[in-house]
Design a protein around this motif. Structure first.
Motif, PDB file in Angstrom:
ATOM      1  N   THR A  52       0.825  -1.199   0.000  1.00  0.00           N
ATOM      2  CA  THR A  52       0.000   0.000   0.000  1.00  0.00           C
ATOM      3  C   THR A  52       0.865   1.258   0.000  1.00  0.00           C
ATOM      4  O   THR A  52       2.007   1.246   0.467  1.00  0.00           O
ATOM      5  N   ASN A  53       0.303   2.350  -0.486  1.00  0.00           N
ATOM      6  CA  ASN A  53       1.073   3.594  -0.611  1.00  0.00           C
ATOM      7  C   ASN A  53       1.336   4.251   0.731  1.00  0.00           C
ATOM      8  O   ASN A  53       2.102   5.206   0.814  1.00  0.00           O
ATOM      9  N   THR A  54       0.724   3.735   1.799  1.00  0.00           N
ATOM     10  CA  THR A  54       0.971   4.279   3.134  1.00  0.00           C
ATOM     11  C   THR A  54       1.802   3.332   3.994  1.00  0.00           C
ATOM     12  O   THR A  54       1.920   3.524   5.202  1.00  0.00           O
ATOM     13  N   ARG A  55       2.391   2.312   3.387  1.00  0.00           N
ATOM     14  CA  ARG A  55       3.120   1.290   4.143  1.00  0.00           C
ATOM     15  C   ARG A  55       4.309   1.904   4.886  1.00  0.00           C
ATOM     16  O   ARG A  55       4.656   1.480   5.980  1.00  0.00           O
ATOM     17  N   PHE A  56       4.959   2.894   4.288  1.00  0.00           N
ATOM     18  CA  PHE A  56       6.135   3.482   4.917  1.00  0.00           C
ATOM     19  C   PHE A  56       6.053   5.001   4.874  1.00  0.00           C
ATOM     20  O   PHE A  56       5.423   5.586   3.994  1.00  0.00           O
ATOM     21  N   GLY A  57       6.714   5.625   5.847  1.00  0.00           N
ATOM     22  CA  GLY A  57       6.722   7.083   5.913  1.00  0.00           C
ATOM     23  C   GLY A  57       8.095   7.685   5.718  1.00  0.00           C
ATOM     24  O   GLY A  57       8.236   8.907   5.604  1.00  0.00           O
ATOM     25  N   HIS A  58       9.135   6.816   5.686  1.00  0.00           N
ATOM     26  CA  HIS A  58      10.499   7.309   5.587  1.00  0.00           C
ATOM     27  C   HIS A  58      11.241   6.576   4.473  1.00  0.00           C
ATOM     28  O   HIS A  58      11.154   5.347   4.357  1.00  0.00           O
TER      29      HIS A  58
END
Length: 304
Positions: A52-58
């Motif tokens: 998903t496009n929100t899997r990582f924030g960094h």
């Protein structure tokens, strides 16, 4: 709680092949994920693996060669179309912000999230990011442009409560947090109950090191000493030792020697030159020196 996981999106080098995309991988620790490098095609692999496009924030970018960062603009643009709202943090050499900002302004002007840059000095070994569960350090590497690897270290976990002992000594709920942090307990009668009777030790923190791209460099050994998993480039077979030196890359044997000298627990090799349609020759050379070697493959997940 799941083990630490490394998912390889691309473990090829500068020239993509049918089998290997350029460098990109996702590290998952304590159920949080971090993207390391973002070569061309990263977003394709993300879609293929249903990440998903929100899997990582960094995002951590090792250096500014295209096979490690050309995928950023396309990925960020797609995240916008997928209505991501969480900010995206990019940790990289300061030049990346200067180069990427005009493209983002031109192609991604209406993003529903912020792209926030954090400058990394690739010549220094230092803490570059931390949250409640992990600390990330830069690892200076030797390459043709300023380059650093990354060391991810889990922060120590709290001790595990033995529920039967808590009930036996009638320890108040309000005191359990202190016991998890290692404190003894004193009963109302003044008896001290040692923490080791109330808890069991946590699992040792996991440590992962990413080292790509680099020439043979023993200076990294003290930094990566004993890591649970090392991903290290192995661009060439030993027959290309001279070429490896000129391009400031490693042979598989050199990579395995680093792993051996650093006493790492597991070595995953990658960043294969496009001249090798099958990395078997590279894998065999590395494994002959360091037995616990794995030949990295695109779209595979490795636990450690």
């Amino acid at each position: 709680m799941q083990n630490a996981q490394l998912t390889i999106l691309g473990c090829g080098s500068a020239l993509p092949t049918k089998r290997y995309f350029p460098s990109a991988q996702i590290l998952t620790l304590r159920e949080k994920s971090y993207l390391i490098d973002c070569g061309e095609g990263t977003q394709i692999r993300l879609r293929q693996m249903k990440v998903t496009n929100t899997r990582f924030g960094h995002v951590f970018i090792s250096h500014l060669h295209g096979d490690h960062c050309f995928g950023l603009v396309g990925m960020i643009s797609s995240f916008g179309m997928l209505n991501r709202t969480a900010d995206l943090h990019i940790h990289a050499h300061a030049d990346l912000q200067r180069l990427l900002t005009p493209m983002l302004q031109y192609f991604c002007a209406d993003l529903p999230f912020k792209v926030i840059f954090h400058h990394v000095d690739p010549e220094k070994h230092q803490l570059i990011f931390e949250d409640r569960s992990v600390s990330v350090y830069s690892i200076p590497l030797k390459h043709r442009v300023p380059t650093c690897g990354f060391l991810f270290e889990e922060k120590p976990k709290e001790r595990n409560i033995i529920r039967e002992m808590i009930d036996f000594y009638q320890i108040p709920v309000s005191y359990i947090h202190k016991i998890k942090q290692g404190e003894d307990f004193v009963t109302t009668d003044g008896e001290t109950i040692p923490n080791t009777r109330l808890t069991t030790p946590p699992k040792p923190p996991k440590r992962f090191a990413y080292c790509s791209d680099t020439a043979y460099n023993e200076k990294i050994i003290p930094i990566i000493e004993g890591v649970d998993c090392l991903y290290h480039e192995a661009t060439f077979a030993e027959e290309e030792l001279v070429r490896a030196g000129k391009t400031m890359h490693c042979t598989a044997r050199q990579t395995a020697e680093i792993a051996q000298k650093a006493n790492v627990k597991k070595l995953i090799i990658g960043h294969y030159s496009a001249r090798y349609s099958n990395p078997e020759i590279i894998y065999n050379e590395a494994k002959a020196v360091f037995a616990n070697t794995i030949a990295g493959e695109d779209m595979k997940t490795y636990e450690f």
